[in-house]
Motif scaffolding. Sequence first.
Motif, mmCIF file in Angstrom:
data_model
loop_
_atom_site.group_PDB
_atom_site.id
_atom_site.type_symbol
_atom_site.label_atom_id
_atom_site.label_comp_id
_atom_site.label_asym_id
_atom_site.label_seq_id
_atom_site.Cartn_x
_atom_site.Cartn_y
_atom_site.Cartn_z
ATOM 1 N N GLY A 17 0.846 -1.191 0.000
ATOM 2 C CA GLY A 17 0.000 0.000 0.000
ATOM 3 C C GLY A 17 0.878 1.236 0.000
ATOM 4 O O GLY A 17 1.925 1.261 0.661
ATOM 5 N N ASP A 18 0.476 2.267 -0.726
ATOM 6 C CA ASP A 18 1.324 3.455 -0.841
ATOM 7 C C ASP A 18 1.359 4.325 0.407
ATOM 8 O O ASP A 18 2.161 5.239 0.517
ATOM 9 N N GLY A 19 0.519 4.028 1.383
ATOM 10 C CA GLY A 19 0.538 4.808 2.612
ATOM 11 C C GLY A 19 0.898 3.992 3.834
ATOM 12 O O GLY A 19 0.775 4.461 4.965
ATOM 13 N N THR A 26 9.822 -1.561 0.951
ATOM 14 C CA THR A 26 9.419 -2.535 -0.058
ATOM 15 C C THR A 26 9.873 -2.090 -1.440
ATOM 16 O O THR A 26 10.393 -2.895 -2.222
ATOM 17 N N CYS A 27 9.691 -0.816 -1.751
ATOM 18 C CA CYS A 27 10.149 -0.280 -3.040
ATOM 19 C C CYS A 27 11.662 -0.426 -3.179
ATOM 20 O O CYS A 27 12.158 -0.836 -4.241
ATOM 21 N N THR A 28 12.393 -0.119 -2.145
ATOM 22 C CA THR A 28 13.853 -0.236 -2.164
ATOM 23 C C THR A 28 14.286 -1.682 -2.370
ATOM 24 O O THR A 28 15.191 -1.966 -3.163
ATOM 25 N N TYR A 29 13.643 -2.602 -1.683
ATOM 26 C CA TYR A 29 13.975 -4.028 -1.806
ATOM 27 C C TYR A 29 13.806 -4.500 -3.250
ATOM 28 O O TYR A 29 14.718 -5.111 -3.832
ATOM 29 N N ILE A 30 12.662 -4.212 -3.843
ATOM 30 C CA ILE A 30 12.406 -4.642 -5.217
ATOM 31 C C ILE A 30 13.388 -3.971 -6.178
ATOM 32 O O ILE A 30 13.940 -4.621 -7.074
ATOM 33 N N ASP A 43 3.649 -4.293 -7.266
ATOM 34 C CA ASP A 43 2.378 -3.612 -7.472
ATOM 35 C C ASP A 43 2.115 -2.727 -6.267
ATOM 36 O O ASP A 43 2.293 -3.151 -5.120
ATOM 37 N N VAL A 44 1.718 -1.490 -6.541
ATOM 38 C CA VAL A 44 1.418 -0.534 -5.479
ATOM 39 C C VAL A 44 -0.080 -0.255 -5.494
ATOM 40 O O VAL A 44 -0.647 0.079 -6.534
ATOM 41 N N TYR A 45 -0.695 -0.405 -4.332
ATOM 42 C CA TYR A 45 -2.130 -0.165 -4.170
ATOM 43 C C TYR A 45 -2.342 1.052 -3.276
ATOM 44 O O TYR A 45 -1.552 1.306 -2.372
ATOM 45 N N HIS A 46 -3.410 1.774 -3.533
ATOM 46 C CA HIS A 46 -3.730 2.935 -2.710
ATOM 47 C C HIS A 46 -4.398 2.446 -1.421
ATOM 48 O O HIS A 46 -5.588 2.141 -1.387
ATOM 49 N N SER A 47 -3.577 2.304 -0.399
ATOM 50 C CA SER A 47 -4.055 1.855 0.909
ATOM 51 C C SER A 47 -3.063 2.303 1.965
ATOM 52 O O SER A 47 -1.859 2.230 1.759
#
Length: 84
Positions: A17-19, A26-30, A43-47
């Motif tokens: 979730g983006d929030g 998580t973004c850094t890991y990927i 995949d980033v979800y708005h949550s």
Amino acid sequence: MCCFVHDGLPPAYSFVGDGEPFYAETCTYINNLKKVGIEAELDVYHSNMHAFDMMKPQLEISKQAALAFDRRFEYAMNNYYAEN
């Protein structure tokens, strides 16, 4: 620079979730997996809720995340599973 042998590893997949508190990590890991040549997708979800897919499985966003995860897991099982 250290070298890692990663031939034959299945592609990595995660969603976030983006929030939520672990969004940046998580973004850094990927991104770090991609930098060393490992196929990885995020995949980033708005949550703004950590573990939204488990905490609120009835939400459409949770169903979408679970379906996306299941598709990638099935692919990995069908293409990378090693018999013991």
